[in-house]
Design a protein around this motif. Structure first.
Motif, mmCIF file in Angstrom:
data_model
loop_
_atom_site.group_PDB
_atom_site.id
_atom_site.type_symbol
_atom_site.label_atom_id
_atom_site.label_comp_id
_atom_site.label_asym_id
_atom_site.label_seq_id
_atom_site.Cartn_x
_atom_site.Cartn_y
_atom_site.Cartn_z
ATOM 1 N N LEU A 61 17.527 0.225 -17.489
ATOM 2 C CA LEU A 61 18.346 0.485 -18.536
ATOM 3 C C LEU A 61 19.613 0.528 -18.243
ATOM 4 N N SER A 62 20.610 -0.418 -18.903
ATOM 5 C CA SER A 62 22.300 -0.255 -18.816
ATOM 6 C C SER A 62 23.010 -0.240 -20.107
ATOM 7 N N GLU A 63 24.121 0.118 -19.644
ATOM 8 C CA GLU A 63 24.980 0.138 -20.728
ATOM 9 C C GLU A 63 26.094 -0.866 -20.213
ATOM 10 N N ILE A 64 26.417 -1.856 -21.529
ATOM 11 C CA ILE A 64 27.489 -2.793 -21.327
ATOM 12 C C ILE A 64 28.737 -2.626 -22.084
ATOM 13 N N LYS A 65 29.712 -3.013 -21.656
ATOM 14 C CA LYS A 65 31.014 -2.782 -22.527
ATOM 15 C C LYS A 65 31.289 -4.157 -22.957
ATOM 16 N N ILE A 66 31.762 -4.282 -24.118
ATOM 17 C CA ILE A 66 32.124 -5.577 -24.753
ATOM 18 C C ILE A 66 33.446 -5.336 -25.288
ATOM 19 N N ASP A 67 34.530 -6.264 -25.056
ATOM 20 C CA ASP A 67 35.919 -6.383 -25.257
ATOM 21 C C ASP A 67 35.893 -6.591 -26.925
ATOM 22 N N ASP A 68 37.150 -6.686 -27.277
ATOM 23 C CA ASP A 68 37.227 -7.153 -28.652
ATOM 24 C C ASP A 68 37.127 -8.710 -28.831
ATOM 25 N N ASP A 69 37.239 -9.457 -27.713
ATOM 26 C CA ASP A 69 36.874 -11.098 -27.948
ATOM 27 C C ASP A 69 35.344 -11.313 -27.641
ATOM 28 N N GLY A 70 34.642 -10.226 -27.406
ATOM 29 C CA GLY A 70 33.020 -10.562 -27.371
ATOM 30 C C GLY A 70 32.516 -10.825 -26.099
ATOM 31 N N VAL A 71 33.427 -10.539 -25.232
ATOM 32 C CA VAL A 71 33.131 -10.799 -23.624
ATOM 33 C C VAL A 71 32.460 -9.530 -23.019
ATOM 34 N N VAL A 72 31.394 -9.612 -22.245
ATOM 35 C CA VAL A 72 30.766 -8.264 -21.796
ATOM 36 C C VAL A 72 31.598 -8.082 -20.125
ATOM 37 N N VAL A 73 32.520 -6.818 -20.094
ATOM 38 C CA VAL A 73 33.359 -6.636 -19.273
ATOM 39 C C VAL A 73 33.030 -5.740 -18.024
ATOM 40 N N SER A 74 31.786 -5.009 -18.401
ATOM 41 C CA SER A 74 31.242 -4.185 -17.526
ATOM 42 C C SER A 74 29.600 -3.760 -17.739
ATOM 43 N N ALA A 75 28.894 -3.732 -16.813
ATOM 44 C CA ALA A 75 27.693 -3.231 -16.939
ATOM 45 C C ALA A 75 27.236 -2.094 -15.870
ATOM 46 N N ARG A 76 26.681 -1.302 -16.329
ATOM 47 C CA ARG A 76 26.479 0.162 -15.724
ATOM 48 C C ARG A 76 25.066 0.549 -15.699
ATOM 49 N N ILE A 77 24.336 0.704 -14.825
ATOM 50 C CA ILE A 77 22.797 0.913 -14.660
ATOM 51 C C ILE A 77 22.779 2.308 -14.724
ATOM 52 N N ILE A 78 22.038 2.602 -15.918
ATOM 53 C CA ILE A 78 21.629 4.072 -16.291
ATOM 54 C C ILE A 78 20.681 4.678 -15.740
ATOM 55 N N ASN A 79 19.367 3.687 -15.650
ATOM 56 C CA ASN A 79 18.192 3.949 -15.083
ATOM 57 C C ASN A 79 17.480 2.975 -14.650
ATOM 58 N N GLY A 80 17.175 2.931 -13.042
ATOM 59 C CA GLY A 80 16.633 1.647 -12.582
ATOM 60 C C GLY A 80 14.950 2.086 -12.407
ATOM 61 N N VAL A 81 14.559 1.116 -11.622
ATOM 62 C CA VAL A 81 13.156 1.298 -11.340
ATOM 63 C C VAL A 81 13.068 2.026 -10.080
ATOM 64 N N ALA A 82 12.346 3.094 -9.838
ATOM 65 C CA ALA A 82 12.102 3.649 -8.535
ATOM 66 C C ALA A 82 11.796 2.692 -7.220
ATOM 67 N N ASN A 83 12.388 2.709 -6.295
ATOM 68 C CA ASN A 83 12.298 1.924 -5.058
ATOM 69 C C ASN A 83 12.217 0.503 -5.257
ATOM 70 N N ALA A 84 13.055 0.213 -6.384
ATOM 71 C CA ALA A 84 13.300 -1.248 -6.581
ATOM 72 C C ALA A 84 14.811 -1.708 -6.672
ATOM 73 N N PRO A 85 15.596 -1.286 -5.776
ATOM 74 C CA PRO A 85 17.202 -1.601 -5.927
ATOM 75 C C PRO A 85 17.555 -2.771 -6.330
ATOM 76 N N LYS B 220 20.615 -4.855 -9.102
ATOM 77 C CA LYS B 220 21.425 -5.534 -9.053
ATOM 78 C C LYS B 220 21.459 -6.944 -9.767
ATOM 79 N N GLU B 221 20.077 -7.391 -9.908
ATOM 80 C CA GLU B 221 19.780 -8.507 -10.652
ATOM 81 C C GLU B 221 20.134 -8.140 -12.127
ATOM 82 N N ALA B 222 19.870 -7.081 -12.667
ATOM 83 C CA ALA B 222 20.193 -6.844 -14.226
ATOM 84 C C ALA B 222 21.825 -6.974 -14.379
ATOM 85 N N GLU B 223 22.686 -6.384 -13.282
ATOM 86 C CA GLU B 223 23.828 -6.235 -13.526
ATOM 87 C C GLU B 223 24.579 -7.776 -13.417
ATOM 88 N N ARG B 224 23.805 -8.626 -12.852
ATOM 89 C CA ARG B 224 24.349 -9.847 -12.432
ATOM 90 C C ARG B 224 24.027 -10.684 -13.913
#
Length: 105
Positions: free
Chosen positions: A36-60, A64-68
């Motif tokens: 589960l992640s939160e993305i921030k989208i600017d006023d041009d529609g570009v994803v400018v950040s991605a923050r992981i809210i809840n990942g999968v245990a013991n699967a870091p 990383k791949e979700a953020e990419r």
């Protein structure tokens, strides 16, 4: 009004299917789940950040791949307020399942 991707909802699934590289370490451990992640989208529609809210245990590497993948997503239609494009945030679940029939999105 919230931002919306320039695609049908079913194509949203295809973005993840086409873009995700299932991490080898997690595959060897038979790890699966949703990030589960939160993305921030600017006023041009570009994803400018991605923050992981809840990942999968013991699967870091899933986080990383979700953020990419989230940061590489195509441009979204920005959120609108009073007829003007504005930045917004939204939560997205990024699926990591070996059996593609079981998806969490």
């Amino acid at each position: 009004k919230l931002g919306n991707i320039h695609r049908r909802d079913s194509e949203h699934d295809e973005i993840f299917q086409d873009s995700i590289r299932f991490p080898i370490e997690e595959l060897k451990k038979n790890k699966q789940g949703n990030v589960l992640s939160e993305i921030k989208i600017d006023d041009d529609g570009v994803v400018v950040s991605a923050r992981i809210i809840n990942g999968v245990a013991n699967a870091p590497n899933f986080a990383k791949e979700a953020e990419r993948v989230l940061l590489a997503m195509p441009r979204w239609m920005p959120a609108m307020k009073n007829g003007k494009a504005v930045p917004c945030s939204m939560n997205l679940s990024v699926p990591f399942f070996i059996n593609k029939k079981k998806r969490g999105y």
